[in-house]
Scaffold this motif. Structure first.
Motif, PDB file in Angstrom:
ATOM      1  N   ALA A   2       0.736  -1.375  -0.125  1.00 10.50           N
ATOM      2  CA  ALA A   2      -0.056   0.069  -0.018  1.00 10.50           C
ATOM      3  C   ALA A   2       0.793   1.230  -0.157  1.00 10.50           C
ATOM      4  O   ALA A   2       1.864   1.405   0.319  1.00 10.50           O
ATOM      5  CB  ALA A   2      -0.934  -0.092   1.224  1.00 10.50           C
ATOM      6  N   THR A   3       0.418   2.292  -0.963  1.00 13.78           N
ATOM      7  CA  THR A   3       1.160   3.319  -0.912  1.00 13.78           C
ATOM      8  C   THR A   3       0.591   4.507   0.494  1.00 13.78           C
ATOM      9  O   THR A   3      -0.531   4.570   0.546  1.00 13.78           O
ATOM     10  CB  THR A   3       1.062   4.355  -2.011  1.00 13.78           C
ATOM     11  N   LYS A   4       1.660   5.040   1.168  1.00  9.81           N
ATOM     12  CA  LYS A   4       1.264   5.894   2.295  1.00  9.81           C
ATOM     13  C   LYS A   4       0.688   7.229   1.690  1.00  9.81           C
ATOM     14  O   LYS A   4       0.929   7.550   0.565  1.00  9.81           O
ATOM     15  CB  LYS A   4       2.355   6.185   3.258  1.00  9.81           C
ATOM     16  N   SER A   5      -0.024   7.838   2.486  1.00 11.81           N
ATOM     17  CA  SER A   5      -0.654   9.260   1.935  1.00 11.81           C
ATOM     18  C   SER A   5      -0.130  10.153   2.980  1.00 11.81           C
ATOM     19  O   SER A   5      -0.363   9.998   4.423  1.00 11.81           O
ATOM     20  CB  SER A   5      -2.129   9.155   1.997  1.00 11.81           C
ATOM     21  N   LEU A   6       0.124  11.410   2.636  1.00 14.77           N
ATOM     22  CA  LEU A   6       0.401  12.423   3.725  1.00 14.77           C
ATOM     23  C   LEU A   6      -0.756  13.275   4.019  1.00 14.77           C
ATOM     24  O   LEU A   6      -0.900  13.974   5.032  1.00 14.77           O
ATOM     25  CB  LEU A   6       1.299  13.485   2.810  1.00 14.77           C
ATOM     26  N   VAL A   7      -1.961  12.954   3.318  1.00 12.25           N
ATOM     27  CA  VAL A   7      -3.124  13.599   3.578  1.00 12.25           C
ATOM     28  C   VAL A   7      -4.027  12.716   4.822  1.00 12.25           C
ATOM     29  O   VAL A   7      -4.139  11.696   4.347  1.00 12.25           O
ATOM     30  CB  VAL A   7      -3.938  13.764   2.438  1.00 12.25           C
ATOM     31  N   ILE A   8      -4.265  13.446   5.805  1.00 10.33           N
ATOM     32  CA  ILE A   8      -4.979  12.771   7.060  1.00 10.33           C
ATOM     33  C   ILE A   8      -6.463  12.530   6.345  1.00 10.33           C
ATOM     34  O   ILE A   8      -7.029  13.356   5.586  1.00 10.33           O
ATOM     35  CB  ILE A   8      -4.856  13.658   8.270  1.00 10.33           C
TER      36      ILE A   8
END
Length: 72
Positions: A2-8
């Protein structure tokens, strides 16, 4: 992987009751108004649309700056 996201986690919803904006207590969110809902740990922070626009524009600027740094 899975690719992480900087957006919460964020949502736009409608206020179920009137309350103050968490960014500016002079901004009142009335029942039924749209608002920005941002996850803060186990709870949520709520912002009026005027403050939400400012927050989104500021964060887009930060992300564009980060993107430019990655293009080196």
């Amino acid at each position: 992987m899975a690719t992480k996201s900087l957006v919460i986690r964020v949502e736009i919803d409608q206020a179920k009751h009137s309350h103050d904006c968490q960014a500016n207590n002079r901004h009142r969110i009335k029942m039924g108004d749209s608002r920005l809902k941002v996850r803060n740990g186990r709870s949520w922070d709520h912002y009026c649309i005027a403050c939400a626009v400012t927050i989104v524009q500021r964060d887009l600027g930060k992300l564009h700056h980060l993107e430019r740094q990655l293009d080196l």
